[in-house]
Design an enzyme around this catalytic site. Structure first.
Site, PDB file in Angstrom:
ATOM      1  N   GLU A   1     -96.584  15.473  38.524  1.00 50.30           N
ATOM      2  CA  GLU A   1     -96.667  14.293  39.375  1.00 50.30           C
ATOM      3  C   GLU A   1     -96.442  12.964  38.660  1.00 50.30           C
ATOM      4  OE1 GLU A   1    -100.231  14.517  41.779  1.00 50.30           O
ATOM      5  OE2 GLU A   1     -99.510  16.320  42.795  1.00 50.30           O
TER       6      GLU A   1
ATOM      7  N   GLU B   1     -97.805  22.985  44.322  1.00 50.21           N
ATOM      8  CA  GLU B   1     -99.184  22.774  44.787  1.00 50.21           C
ATOM      9  C   GLU B   1     -99.151  22.584  46.287  1.00 50.21           C
ATOM     10  OE1 GLU B   1    -101.295  19.464  43.065  1.00 50.21           O
ATOM     11  OE2 GLU B   1    -100.868  20.081  41.013  1.00 50.21           O
TER      12      GLU B   1
HETATM   13  C1  BGC Z   1    -104.446  17.013  40.886  1.00 53.24           C
HETATM   14  C2  BGC Z   1    -105.821  17.452  41.276  1.00 53.24           C
HETATM   15  C3  BGC Z   1    -106.073  17.255  42.739  1.00 53.24           C
HETATM   16  C4  BGC Z   1    -104.958  17.880  43.540  1.00 53.24           C
HETATM   17  C5  BGC Z   1    -105.106  17.601  44.991  1.00 53.24           C
HETATM   18  C6  BGC Z   1    -103.484  17.746  41.726  1.00 53.24           C
HETATM   19  O1  BGC Z   1    -102.202  17.433  41.317  1.00 53.24           O
HETATM   20  O2  BGC Z   1    -104.201  17.308  39.565  1.00 53.24           O
HETATM   21  O3  BGC Z   1    -106.760  16.763  40.499  1.00 53.24           O
HETATM   22  O4  BGC Z   1    -107.267  17.881  43.099  1.00 53.24           O
HETATM   23  O5  BGC Z   1    -103.706  17.436  43.087  1.00 53.24           O
HETATM   24  O6  BGC Z   1    -105.236  16.234  45.227  1.00 53.24           O
END
Ligand code: BGC
Length: 363
Positions: free
Chosen positions: A184, A302
């Site tokens: 990110e 993710e």
């Molecule tokens: C972050 C996490 C977070 C998740 C959802 C991830 O990229 O590293 O810390 O919980 O995104 O927001």
């Protein structure tokens, strides 16, 4: 085998039937073990060559993020310490890979030569080998490098040095180990700067890892919208492109402590109405369009909905997002295993079956 706990719960009718099922599971197990044997040490240490990124993306398949452990400032700070049996649970449930987010910036000297703490590196070796030993592909990354987001120029040399060390260290690991360049990118690490940094990082990694599959995400926090500004080295085809998916954000991040004012979203449902589904499809269509034009495989690195949302909504959304990704030939990694978005429940020491079944629908 996530039906195992369900089938053997006390009070399950028909014990004779259970015994027959056990035998069938045993036979199936023998057959599966024979077909997908775990790699030997020599196989694990074959540096990759001639890999096809689309096939590699299929190898990633359905995956799990081992979040909140190695990307905390120190492992354990956020309540999670990786355990050997986590890898077994993930593999036995039917996942193909794990993504291990790692914060290197708290384990690397602040000045040249930016050496990585050897004890920490050994810990990461251990985690990677736990995955490879169970035939899980494994993606490692640089996660939570907040300093480079605030001061890109001041941290570029260190960022590249970390990759140089990691690339040398892991150069003989098999092609089941994937390197994701940076989680990110955001803030002052603008899309233009990111394009520059990623191409320098790739060139440097290629010196020692000419055949390894790399994974690259988008600027502005890793969303699909960042794809249009992403520029990859054209001639390097061994790259999987990744984006993160948390839409609708007020649903997935309701009550999230790290998102300002997210308490106002508490109670936001996701029922999977036609309009809700169409919004997800439209988002994915933009990513697919970019991937087709650019001939690159896509991974959803993710996606997940926080535990403060209703479980039924989380399961419905998780199922729909996973299936939509699969229909579009994307691999995926659920965020995450055992913390706030947990597919696994540490207090009952069992899966949240609504989520597990949403991710990997039982046959
Ligand atoms: C972050 C996490 C977070 C998740 C959802 C991830 O990229 O590293 O810390 O919980 O995104 O927001």
């Amino acid at each position: 085998m996530h039906f195992k706990t369900k089938t053997y719960e006390s009070g399950t009718p028909g014990f004779g039937k259970v015994r027959k099922i056990s035998f069938a599971i045993f036979v199936l197990g023998v057959v599966l073990c024979a077909c997908s044997k775990n790699p030997t040490d020599t196989e694990k240490m074959q540096p990759p060559s001639g890999l096809d990124a689309f096939e590699q993306n299929q190898r990633l398949g359905r995956g799990m993020n081992l979040g909140n452990a190695l990307e905390a400032p120190n492992e354990g700070d956020w309540g999670i310490v990786l355990q050997e049996h986590y890898f077994a649970l993930i593999q036995e449930a039917g996942f193909n890979s794990v993504r291990i987010p790692i914060r290197w910036s708290t384990h690397t000297t602040a000045t040249f030569p930016y050496s990585i703490d050897t004890r920490f590196l050994k810990r990461v070796d251990w985690a990677i080998e736990q995955a490879l030993d169970r035939n899980l592909a494994v993606m490692i990354n640089i996660h939570h490098y907040e300093e480079i987001m605030q001061d890109p120029a001041g941290h570029k040399e260190r960022f590249l040095a970390i990759w140089s060390e990691l690339a040398t260290h892991y150069q003989n690991y098999s092609g089941d180990l994937f390197f994701e360049i940076l989680n990110e990118p955001n803030d002052k690490l603008t899309p233009d700067l990111w394009n520059q940094y990623l191409s320098e990082a790739i060139a440097l990694i290629r010196e020692t890892n000419p055949g390894r599959t790399l994974v690259v995400g988008t600027a502005n926090w890793g969303g699909y919208a960042g794809l249009t500004s992403l520029k990859l080295p054209e001639e390097d085809r061994n790259i999987v492109v990744t984006f993160h998916y948390y839409n609708p954000f007020p649903f997935t991040h309701q009550g999230a402590e790290w998102v300002d004012n997210s308490d106002q979203w508490l109670g936001t449902p996701w029922h999977g109405t036609d309009a809700e589904k169409q919004a997800v499809r439209n988002d994915f269509a933009q990513a697919v369009n970019w991937a087709n034009v650019n001939n690159r495989p896509l991974n959803v690195g993710e996606f997940g909905a926080y535990s403060k949302a209703a479980m039924s909504s989380r399961a419905t959304w998780t199922n729909f997002v996973s299936r939509t990704a699969e229909e579009n030939d994307m691999s995926w990694h659920y965020w995450e295993f055992i913390a706030g978005f947990g597919a696994y429940n540490s207090s009952t020491d069992d899966w949240n079956y609504a989520l597990l079944d949403a991710l990997i629908p039982p046959n």
